[in-house]
Design an enzyme around this catalytic site. Structure first.
Site, PDB file in Angstrom:
ATOM      1  N   CYS A  43       2.760   4.285 -14.242  1.00  0.00           N
ATOM      2  CA  CYS A  43       3.421   5.341 -15.026  1.00  0.00           C
ATOM      3  C   CYS A  43       2.517   5.877 -16.134  1.00  0.00           C
ATOM      4  O   CYS A  43       1.982   5.126 -16.950  1.00  0.00           O
ATOM      5  CB  CYS A  43       4.760   4.800 -15.548  1.00  0.00           C
ATOM      6  SG  CYS A  43       5.191   5.196 -17.243  1.00  0.00           S
ATOM      7  N   GLY A  44       2.298   7.184 -16.117  1.00  0.00           N
ATOM      8  CA  GLY A  44       1.368   7.824 -17.060  1.00  0.00           C
ATOM      9  C   GLY A  44       1.786   7.678 -18.514  1.00  0.00           C
ATOM     10  O   GLY A  44       0.971   7.369 -19.377  1.00  0.00           O
ATOM     11  N   HIS A  45       3.089   7.863 -18.792  1.00  0.00           N
ATOM     12  CA  HIS A  45       3.560   7.732 -20.185  1.00  0.00           C
ATOM     13  C   HIS A  45       3.397   6.295 -20.677  1.00  0.00           C
ATOM     14  O   HIS A  45       3.169   6.075 -21.860  1.00  0.00           O
ATOM     15  CB  HIS A  45       5.028   8.155 -20.283  1.00  0.00           C
ATOM     16  CG  HIS A  45       5.222   9.639 -20.153  1.00  0.00           C
ATOM     17  ND1 HIS A  45       4.664  10.518 -21.036  1.00  0.00           N
ATOM     18  CD2 HIS A  45       5.888  10.376 -19.238  1.00  0.00           C
ATOM     19  CE1 HIS A  45       4.988  11.752 -20.667  1.00  0.00           C
ATOM     20  NE2 HIS A  45       5.722  11.693 -19.580  1.00  0.00           N
ATOM     21  N   CYS A  46       3.527   5.336 -19.741  1.00  0.00           N
ATOM     22  CA  CYS A  46       3.338   3.933 -20.127  1.00  0.00           C
ATOM     23  C   CYS A  46       1.889   3.710 -20.514  1.00  0.00           C
ATOM     24  O   CYS A  46       1.584   3.011 -21.480  1.00  0.00           O
ATOM     25  CB  CYS A  46       3.701   3.003 -18.978  1.00  0.00           C
ATOM     26  SG  CYS A  46       5.357   3.275 -18.306  1.00  0.00           S
TER      27      CYS A  46
END
Ligand SMILES: *[C@@H]1O[C@H](CO)[C@@H](O)[C@H](O)[C@H]1NC(C)=O
Length: 489
Positions: free
Chosen positions: A48-51
């Site tokens: 996950c990019g936001h993670c």
């Protein structure tokens, strides 16, 4: 005592990790959150990019909060699927604050400072006791601090304040003082509430008796900086404010930035509560400037956006961004004298099977006597390119009923969707249909094959759109072309 048990627990689960973020598994989870008076847990997925963008901030915050004995942990939901579903996780990252095992949503930012400040507030009682000794320190303990000064006998004011603090403990830091020396130091006559803040005038006073409403209004009015920098972190606050947002676009590296912004503060003050003012890094957010119909690289530039109405009002870029020009422009805007700017290409000669729709003639072409199908596209969008031959065929199929049904495409990178349309285009392609006489746009959600489009139009068009031509044969021919394409995908 508490710290010792906590650290013992941490050592057991975090033996292999040099990081201050604890990796939690299902077996360790219950003990970990159950034993902590306060803990923060991130539920994440490795892809996950936001993670990923949160990770360095999360690590830093963990190291800082370790000193306050506030443990920070994470759970990999691709491994701990059962645990994550039991916790009701349905998006990544999900952050939860646990108090002795009881979860609550985390509603702070995803930056180091924001995480630290949020968790510190959570660790304090909703209202801290302020005395002459800790008065100075407490005043500066956060960006916005509210202290109530009351007589020891005035339990009514104290209770009102405490109740408000309980509801807003995530937003501000609260203190209460009944200490005569602290009251004297604050130079107030009790009951009084003072907001101490690290920006603008630094202090606001609310004197006399308070109510939940007056506290709310006071906090709301004074806690937002008059002319702050806007970024993805605080954008939501402004978007939800429900009033127009005025931007000063200026490169953050411009040596005159502070001066330019400062000169506009009186304008912001005059319209406080009606228009919010911010400055924004013109280089980093050049695309946002473009979306407000400002051309780079003429900085500084100024524009007002009405997020609710999806309209924009750029200040003519040949004008200097100074106090007088901006003051006059904003006054006209507030008086309703400025027309929204709508970007549009020139309407071309229509010689293609699909009508090339531009913003300027949007209302005219999509008038209510016709059934209308519009594809909103971007030239660079791959799915749009794939759709193009099918869409052209659809246009050809209905080319002899153009007075009844319009098949159109709209380049949304070169044209603004007029606010009269009543919707916003956020992805490409977006396909919308409006039946004659209905006045209402609906989204086309079917698959992007010729048959599906035809089926949809025949079912939903108000007008009789079937021309006497031998369309079925034509359609069959095109279907083969289409399925050939499909195999290539
Ligand atoms: C007609 O339009 C509605 C949406 O308004 C859609 O759900 C439905 O599938 C359409 N009918 C056909 C046959 O495509």
């Amino acid at each position: 005592m508490r710290a010792t048990t906590l650290f013992a627990g941490l050592a057991a689960v975090a033996a292999v990790s040099a990081s201050d973020v604890v990796d939690l598994t299902k077996s360790a989870f219950d003990d970990f959150v159950g034993d902590s008076p306060l803990a923060l847990v991130e539920f994440f997925a490795p892809w996950c990019g936001h993670c990923k963008s949160l990770a360095p901030h999360y690590e830093e915050a963990a190291t800082i909060l370790k000193k306050d004995n506030i443990p920070i942990a994470k759970v990999d939901c691709t491994v701990e699927t059962e645990l994550c579903s039991a916790q009701g996780v349905n998006g990544y990252p999900t952050l939860k604050v646990f108090r002795n095992g009881v979860p609550a949503d985390y509603s702070g930012t995803r930056k180091t400072d924001g995480i630290v400040s949020y968790m510190k507030k959570q660790s304090l009682p909703a209202v801290s006791d302020v005395t002459a000794e800790n008065h100075d320190e407490f005043k500066g303990a956060d960006k916005v601090v509210l202290i109530a000064y009351v007589d020891a006998s005035d339990s009514k004011t104290a209770d009102t304040f405490k109740e408000f603090a309980n509801q807003h403990r995530d937003d501000y830091l609260f203190g209460l003082s009944t200490d005569a020396a602290a009251i004297a130091a604050a130079n107030v006559k009790p009951p009084a509430v003072v907001m101490y803040k690290t920006f603008d005038e630094g202090r606001n006073d609310l004197e006399g008796a308070v109510s939940a409403e007056s506290l709310y209004e006071f906090a709301k009015e004074h806690s937002v900086p008059l002319l702050d920098e806007i970024s993805p972190d605080n954008f939501a606050t402004y978007a939800e404010a429900g009033i127009p947002l005025a931007y000063v676009f200026v490169p953050s590296t411009d040596p005159k930035r502070a001066e330019i912004v400062k000169a506009l503060e009186p304008v912001a003050r005059e319209h406080k509560g009606k228009v919010n003012f911010v400055w924004i890094d013109a280089v980093k957010f050049a695309d946002h400037a473009k979306s407000l119909n400002l051309q780079e690289p003429t900085w500084p530039a100024f524009a007002i956006q009405s997020i609710q109405e999806m309209t924009k009002f750029p200040l003519d870029q040949s004008k200097e961004v100074n106090h007088d020009n901006v003051a006059a422009f904003v006054a006209d805007f507030v008086a309703g004298k400025v027309k929204p700017s709508v970007k549009s290409q020139k309407a071309p000669v229509q010689d293609q099977p699909v009508h090339v729709l531009v913003a300027d003639e949007f209302d005219e072409v999509t008038s209510d006597d016709k059934d209308v199908l519009v594809e909103f596209y971007a030239p660079w969008c791959g799915h749009c390119k794939k759709l193009a031959p099918i869409y052209d065929t659809l246009g050809e199929r209905y080319s002899n009923v153009k007075d009844k049904l319009v098949i159109a495409k709209f380049d949304a990178t070169e044209n603004d969707v007029p606010s009269s349309a009543g919707f916003r285009v956020t992805g490409f392609p977006t396909i919308k249909f409006k039946a004659a006489g209905s006045g209402e746009w609906v989204s086309y959600e079917g698959d992007r094959s010729l048959e599906s489009f035809v089926e949809f139009l025949e079912a939903n068009a108000t007008n009789d759109i079937n021309s006497p031509d031998d369309l079925d044969a034509e359609l069959e021919g095109e279907t083969e072309v289409k399925s050939g394409r499909h195999d290539e995908l």
